[in-house]
Write a protein that holds these residues in place. Sequence first.
Motif, mmCIF file in Angstrom:
data_model
loop_
_atom_site.group_PDB
_atom_site.id
_atom_site.type_symbol
_atom_site.label_atom_id
_atom_site.label_comp_id
_atom_site.label_asym_id
_atom_site.label_seq_id
_atom_site.Cartn_x
_atom_site.Cartn_y
_atom_site.Cartn_z
ATOM 1 N N UNK A 1 69.996 29.594 -52.959
ATOM 2 C CA UNK A 1 70.390 30.523 -54.020
ATOM 3 C C UNK A 1 69.717 31.880 -53.900
ATOM 4 N N UNK A 2 68.656 31.968 -53.105
ATOM 5 C CA UNK A 2 67.908 33.211 -52.999
ATOM 6 C C UNK A 2 66.886 33.390 -54.106
ATOM 7 N N UNK A 3 66.644 32.339 -54.888
ATOM 8 C CA UNK A 3 65.602 32.378 -55.907
ATOM 9 C C UNK A 3 64.373 31.683 -55.323
ATOM 10 N N UNK A 4 63.347 32.453 -55.019
ATOM 11 C CA UNK A 4 62.167 31.927 -54.336
ATOM 12 C C UNK A 4 61.418 30.975 -55.265
ATOM 13 N N UNK A 5 61.114 29.781 -54.753
ATOM 14 C CA UNK A 5 60.401 28.782 -55.559
ATOM 15 C C UNK A 5 58.905 29.019 -55.571
ATOM 16 N N UNK A 6 58.367 29.336 -54.409
ATOM 17 C CA UNK A 6 56.924 29.508 -54.301
ATOM 18 C C UNK A 6 56.610 30.219 -52.993
ATOM 19 N N UNK A 7 55.357 30.584 -52.846
ATOM 20 C CA UNK A 7 54.879 31.153 -51.590
ATOM 21 C C UNK A 7 54.116 30.080 -50.822
ATOM 22 N N UNK A 8 54.180 30.155 -49.507
ATOM 23 C CA UNK A 8 53.394 29.273 -48.661
ATOM 24 C C UNK A 8 52.460 30.109 -47.812
ATOM 25 N N UNK A 9 51.476 29.450 -47.214
ATOM 26 C CA UNK A 9 50.551 30.127 -46.303
ATOM 27 C C UNK A 9 50.713 29.538 -44.912
ATOM 28 N N UNK A 10 50.876 30.397 -43.927
ATOM 29 C CA UNK A 10 50.962 29.942 -42.539
ATOM 30 C C UNK A 10 49.560 29.522 -42.104
ATOM 31 N N UNK A 11 49.420 28.235 -41.743
ATOM 32 C CA UNK A 11 48.097 27.731 -41.340
ATOM 33 C C UNK A 11 48.056 27.309 -39.875
ATOM 34 N N UNK A 12 49.200 27.318 -39.204
ATOM 35 C CA UNK A 12 49.208 26.956 -37.795
ATOM 36 C C UNK A 12 50.445 27.466 -37.089
ATOM 37 N N UNK B 1 53.239 25.667 -39.068
ATOM 38 C CA UNK B 1 52.690 24.774 -40.086
ATOM 39 C C UNK B 1 52.339 25.599 -41.318
ATOM 40 N N UNK B 2 52.782 25.096 -42.482
ATOM 41 C CA UNK B 2 52.681 25.834 -43.726
ATOM 42 C C UNK B 2 51.978 24.985 -44.770
ATOM 43 N N UNK B 3 51.050 25.611 -45.476
ATOM 44 C CA UNK B 3 50.402 24.977 -46.621
ATOM 45 C C UNK B 3 51.122 25.458 -47.868
ATOM 46 N N UNK B 4 51.569 24.505 -48.692
ATOM 47 C CA UNK B 4 52.347 24.866 -49.873
ATOM 48 C C UNK B 4 52.252 23.778 -50.929
#
Length: 196
Positions: free
Chosen positions: A3-14, A25-28
């Motif tokens: 839908x283009x409605x962002x649920x959350x942000x993640x952090x790239x960890x790998x 690899x993403x931490x979320x």
Amino acid sequence: MFTGIIETLGEVVGLVHDASNLHITIKSDLSTELKIDQSVAHNGVCLTVVSLADDNYTVTAIAETLEKTNLNLLAVGDTINLERAMILGSRLDGHIVQGHVDQTGTCIHIEEKDGSWFFSFKYDADKGNPTIEKGSITIDGTSLTVVDSGIDSFSVAIIPYTYEHTRFNTYEEGTVVNLEFDVIGKYVAKLLAARQ
């Protein structure tokens, strides 16, 4: 489908390069709700979950995806917009987003105006992707409305909530973003071009 409605942000960890592929690899906080083979949009790019571990999960981007998107610019520690696939029967709060990025664009101007922000972007018009004023555009997976439209540029207005809960607060002039143009507009443009 998204839908283009962002649920959350993640952090790239790998980030692991494997031949022409990139394992990300993403931490979320979504990680514990995901399952292997599930589709998730990452900065608007639909990728499949290939492994899960604690609060992390991994997806794989192939060479074609890396060539057409900004995922090849990711670094460990970067934030990334995340959205799970839509559920049939729920409200479509944004617009129809496929998770298939058409091309990248570059942020060329940012202006704060009375509590909101206006972002302008430039892109390669030779790829035949149009924008229209008041039409839809997806930037790094975020569903937005085009404010001004040019041949190779457009602008969008960002409300404080979107600014605070997406990657928009990290953008600066020169930031490369993923663009998915409105699917209906793309079909209309293709049909018109075929008639000429």
